[in-house]
Design a protein around this motif. Structure first.
Motif, PDB file in Angstrom:
ATOM      1  N   HIS A  56      -8.222   3.165  -2.759  1.00  8.39           N
ATOM      2  CA  HIS A  56      -7.769   3.946  -1.608  1.00  8.39           C
ATOM      3  C   HIS A  56      -6.328   3.538  -1.348  1.00  8.39           C
ATOM      4  O   HIS A  56      -6.069   2.428  -0.872  1.00  8.39           O
ATOM      5  N   GLN A  57      -5.413   4.429  -1.688  1.00  6.75           N
ATOM      6  CA  GLN A  57      -3.994   4.122  -1.542  1.00  6.75           C
ATOM      7  C   GLN A  57      -3.646   3.959  -0.062  1.00  6.75           C
ATOM      8  O   GLN A  57      -3.996   4.801   0.752  1.00  6.75           O
ATOM      9  N   ASP A  58      -2.968   2.874   0.260  1.00 10.10           N
ATOM     10  CA  ASP A  58      -2.423   2.645   1.604  1.00 10.10           C
ATOM     11  C   ASP A  58      -3.468   2.547   2.713  1.00 10.10           C
ATOM     12  O   ASP A  58      -3.112   2.641   3.878  1.00 10.10           O
ATOM     13  N   HIS A  59      -4.748   2.380   2.366  1.00 11.59           N
ATOM     14  CA  HIS A  59      -5.763   2.303   3.413  1.00 11.59           C
ATOM     15  C   HIS A  59      -6.765   1.195   3.138  1.00 11.59           C
ATOM     16  O   HIS A  59      -7.237   1.028   2.016  1.00 11.59           O
ATOM     17  N   GLU A  60      -7.075   0.435   4.189  1.00 10.91           N
ATOM     18  CA  GLU A  60      -8.058  -0.643   4.122  1.00 10.91           C
ATOM     19  C   GLU A  60      -9.463  -0.069   4.300  1.00 10.91           C
ATOM     20  O   GLU A  60      -9.638   0.982   4.929  1.00 10.91           O
ATOM     21  N   ALA A  94      -6.020  -2.387   1.008  1.00 13.54           N
ATOM     22  CA  ALA A  94      -5.448  -1.139   0.503  1.00 13.54           C
ATOM     23  C   ALA A  94      -4.991  -1.318  -0.940  1.00 13.54           C
ATOM     24  O   ALA A  94      -4.458  -2.359  -1.311  1.00 13.54           O
ATOM     25  N   GLY A  95      -5.239  -0.296  -1.759  1.00  9.47           N
ATOM     26  CA  GLY A  95      -4.768  -0.309  -3.134  1.00  9.47           C
ATOM     27  C   GLY A  95      -5.574  -1.166  -4.095  1.00  9.47           C
ATOM     28  O   GLY A  95      -5.176  -1.328  -5.243  1.00  9.47           O
ATOM     29  N   ASP A 117      -7.984   5.455   6.835  1.00  8.04           N
ATOM     30  CA  ASP A 117      -7.570   6.830   6.549  1.00  8.04           C
ATOM     31  C   ASP A 117      -8.523   7.760   7.285  1.00  8.04           C
ATOM     32  O   ASP A 117      -9.728   7.719   7.033  1.00  8.04           O
ATOM     33  N   SER A 123      -7.247   9.779   0.357  1.00 11.69           N
ATOM     34  CA  SER A 123      -6.654   8.565  -0.214  1.00 11.69           C
ATOM     35  C   SER A 123      -7.386   8.059  -1.453  1.00 11.69           C
ATOM     36  O   SER A 123      -7.028   7.034  -2.000  1.00 11.69           O
TER      37      SER A 123
END
Length: 139
Positions: A56-60, A94-95, A117, A123
């Motif tokens: 999940h890009q940019d999201h925890e 994230a990531g 997100d 994401s």
């Protein structure tokens, strides 16, 4: 979606097929209630099933295991492994590439999944090259 700001009760009656390959019970998201910073879903992983490798890009992500056991490969090349049981909490930064699965042949695993997100799927980035690594681990 109604733009009026108010509290919303969700009785999850709809499911959707996620990019990861699982059916998710819709709960809190931008799509269902207009949330702006979080989403929350209920996921039941059937016995012996697994997700597609993804991140999940940019999201925890935060997960709480309600019932059963599950496991997860994670890391840049899925080189790390952990097992979770009922009552465990899991944080995924994230990531972080990961591939969750249910190691049981008989019991489902049910978890509450929350991400920063608000969108149900935007994401999610699938990592088919890591699916190939997972398949090698299993053979």
């Amino acid at each position: 979606m109604d733009d009026k700001r108010t509290c919303r009760l969700i009785r999850s009656s709809r499911t959707y097929l996620g990019k990861q390959g699982f059916n998710y019970a819709e709960a809190i998201s931008k799509e269902s209630v207009g949330s702006q910073g979080i989403c929350m879903h209920l996921l039941t992983i059937p016995p012996g099933k697994r997700a597609k490798a993804h991140l999940h890009q940019d999201h925890e992500t935060a997960i709480y295991v309600l019932q059963g056991k599950c496991a997860m490969w994670y890391g840049d090349k899925l080189e790390e492994h952990m097992e979770l049981k009922e009552g465990d909490f899991l944080y995924i930064p994230a990531g972080m590439p990961h591939l969750p699965y249910n190691p049981s042949d008989v019991e489902s695993c049910t978890s509450i999944i929350t991400r920063t997100d608000p969108n149900e799927q935007e994401s999610v980035l699938l990592l088919p090259e890591l699916d190939a690594i997972y398949e090698k681990k299993q053979s």
